[in-house]
Structures are given as C-alpha cells and as structure tokens.
Design a protein around this motif. Structure first.
Motif, short mmCIF file in Angstrom:
data_model
loop_
_atom_site.label_atom_id
_atom_site.label_comp_id
_atom_site.label_asym_id
_atom_site.label_seq_id
_atom_site.Cartn_x
_atom_site.Cartn_y
_atom_site.Cartn_z
N VAL A 180 0.83 -1.32 -0.04
CA VAL A 180 -0.10 0.11 0.00
C VAL A 180 0.91 1.40 -0.06
O VAL A 180 0.47 2.17 -0.73
CB VAL A 180 -1.07 -0.12 1.22
N CYS A 184 0.86 4.15 -2.99
CA CYS A 184 0.58 5.54 -2.38
C CYS A 184 1.79 6.45 -2.86
O CYS A 184 1.39 7.67 -3.50
CB CYS A 184 0.29 5.58 -0.94
N ARG A 198 -2.34 9.36 3.26
CA ARG A 198 -3.39 8.27 2.53
C ARG A 198 -2.58 6.87 3.00
O ARG A 198 -3.70 6.03 3.28
CB ARG A 198 -2.97 8.46 1.00
N TYR A 199 -1.57 6.54 2.99
CA TYR A 199 -1.18 5.22 3.48
C TYR A 199 -1.45 5.05 4.77
O TYR A 199 -2.23 3.79 5.22
CB TYR A 199 0.45 5.34 3.36
N GLU A 201 -4.09 6.06 6.50
CA GLU A 201 -5.63 6.28 6.50
C GLU A 201 -6.06 5.01 6.05
O GLU A 201 -7.03 4.41 6.49
CB GLU A 201 -6.03 7.39 5.62
N LEU A 202 -5.51 4.27 5.11
CA LEU A 202 -5.70 3.10 4.30
C LEU A 202 -5.58 1.99 5.41
O LEU A 202 -6.14 0.82 5.36
CB LEU A 202 -5.02 3.01 3.01
N ARG A 203 -4.28 1.99 6.19
CA ARG A 203 -3.89 0.86 6.81
C ARG A 203 -4.36 0.58 8.21
O ARG A 203 -4.18 -0.54 8.73
CB ARG A 203 -2.51 0.54 6.56
N ARG A 206 -7.29 -1.39 9.69
CA ARG A 206 -7.24 -2.70 9.39
C ARG A 206 -6.37 -3.34 10.40
O ARG A 206 -6.70 -4.43 11.01
CB ARG A 206 -6.73 -2.83 8.12
N TYR A 251 -8.22 -9.53 1.28
CA TYR A 251 -7.65 -8.07 1.19
C TYR A 251 -6.54 -8.17 -0.09
O TYR A 251 -5.85 -8.93 -0.14
CB TYR A 251 -6.88 -7.83 2.37
N ALA A 256 -7.65 -1.87 -2.66
CA ALA A 256 -7.90 -0.87 -1.63
C ALA A 256 -7.50 0.57 -1.91
O ALA A 256 -8.04 1.30 -1.35
CB ALA A 256 -7.28 -1.26 -0.30
N VAL A 257 -6.49 0.54 -2.47
CA VAL A 257 -5.81 2.11 -2.83
C VAL A 257 -6.52 2.41 -4.00
O VAL A 257 -7.03 3.68 -3.92
CB VAL A 257 -4.30 1.60 -3.34
N SER A 260 -9.73 4.07 -3.01
CA SER A 260 -9.81 5.32 -1.95
C SER A 260 -9.38 6.52 -2.82
O SER A 260 -9.40 7.80 -2.50
CB SER A 260 -8.80 5.27 -1.18
#
Length: 261
Positions: A180, A184, A198-199, A201-203, A206, A251, A256-257, A260
C-alpha cells in the motif's frame, strides 16, 4: 524533527535529511518513539516456543497437509508441514517465566517445552520429543496507535502495529503495508507527505482490528476447563475458519488503494 523534516543522526556522526523516513525497525522501534513519543511495550505474560521437527522423525498425524491446533488451560500449540514437507513447524504458547525475554535468538531446552505440556495427549508429547532446540521469547503487547505519521516520516510492520501471532498476521501485515505504501508513493511522487497520510488512513483501521482480534484469541485459546471452554470447543467444531476469517485473506492492496482514489 525540524518542522515536518525527519533528521537522522547516526553513531558515526553522519546526519541525513531524507525525502521520506520509513520506520520498519520492529517492536522496539526508535522511529516510533520519535513520531509518537516514548512508550513501553507491556509484558503479556505469555511466551512463545518455536521449533522444527524433521519430517522423518514426526508422527504421521503431524505430516498431514493441515494446520493442527491443540488447546488447553493457559497453553496452546500449533503445527503444520513446512519447507516442502521436509520439516514440521511447531509453535507453542505458555505462561512466561521470569527468564523469558523478547528476542528472536533466545532459546529454551527441549525439557522446558516438554514440561509445559506434561500430561497432554501422548501423540503431542511424541511430536515435541522429536523437535530440535526450541527458540523462546516473551510476547509483548501494545495498544493500536491513533496515528503513526509525523511530517515526512511513517511506520511499517511491527513498528506501527505489533500483534500477537495467533492469526499469523505479523509479517503478512508488514507485506500489505509495503504494498500500500508503494502504491501511495507512486501515485503522488511529488507530494510524499500526502502519500504517507493516505497510506496511514488506508492501513490503520485494518491493522488495529487485527491487533484486537489477535489479542482476544489469547484469552479464548487459554480458557480453563469449564462452561466457557466447552462452549468454545463447540463453536470451533462447527466453525468454517476460512469463511469466518475471509476478511483477513481476501484483502487486495491494489483494490484498497484504487477504491480510495
């Protein structure tokens, strides 16, 4: 830090101001301390033993193409074939003694491991007896972080989210982090601070969820004999692990990226 700029000072006196700093330096991370402040990892009261059994010495049941879980009061043990079926990997968990340390290189004696499972099924004792010298280390515990970025610095893997190994996700989540993070950064090469945001926020959510469910499994697997234990055993006998844990394995970092964007 100088504002948003991370500054590295090395033992030889060299100073570096990197474009980005990724702290992938483990549960005792120095980068984590610089980003979120110094915090002590808590001792969990659990230690892990890890050993390999040559397949030629392993009982037939341990060579099956399956992960096998043995559970009992304050203890559990998992085994499965590895290395092209040349070995059986054995991982056991027990109460941590005063001599347990957090280290990948510390060892125990085979007698110490056998003593932890004295009185268990003779088949399991036979498997343990065939093992090589076991490693042993204490499991450390940390709460999920509210953030792990600061300026142009971020964390990855155990530095960001150390977790108990009961879902075998510590290394897996570090790999997901890396995928990820790379995506990003590739999407915003001229704005690394935004990419790091952003990284995170995405990780973060989870990995926090995995920290929590892994922590909870330490209680469930180690219940004393009684009504809770019998209810757990019934639930385990009826559960479909792949269905229940599908959210872990389905996943896809690229999905996922892109979702977003």
């Amino acid at each position: 830090f100088e504002g948003d700029q991370a500054v590295l000072r090395f033992e030889d006196g060299e100073t570096v101001r990197p474009d980005i700093l990724i702290g992938a330096d483990g549960v005792h991370s120095r980068v984590r301390n610089a980003i979120v402040g110094p915090t002590q990892a808590r001792e969990s009261g659990i230690c892990a033993f890890r050993a390999l059994v040559p397949a030629a010495k392993a009982p037939d049941f341990a060579r099956r193409h399956a992960q096998t879980l043995w559970i009992g009061p304050d203890h559990h043990l998992v085994h499965y074939p590895v290395s092209g079926e040349e070995y059986v990997n054995l991982v056991a968990f027990a109460p941590a003694g005063a001599s347990s340390v957090e280290s990948w290189t510390a060892t125990a004696t085979l007698r110490e491991l056998l003593d932890e499972f004295a009185g268990w099924d003779p088949r399991l004792v036979e498997l343990i007896t065939a093992a090589d010298t076991p490693g042993r280390w204490a499991l450390l515990d940390r709460e999920p972080l509210d953030h792990w970025n600061r300026g142009n610095a971020t964390l990855l893997g155990d530095a960001a989210h150390p977790m108990f190994p009961f879902f075998a996700q510590g290394a897996a989540q570090a790999i997901e982090d890396g995928a990820v993070l790379a995506l990003c950064l590739a999407a915003a090469p001229d704005n690394p601070i935004a990419a790091l945001g952003r990284y995170e926020e995405l990780r973060r959510r989870r990995t926090a969820r995995l920290q929590e469910v892994s922590h909870g499994r330490s209680h469930i697997n180690h219940l004393p004999d009684g009504p809770e234990q019998r209810a757990r055993d019934l639930e385990y006998s009826q559960a479909d692990p792949l269905r229940a844990n599908g959210w872990i394995y389905e996943y896809d970092p690229e999905t996922a990226v892109s979702a977003s964007a």
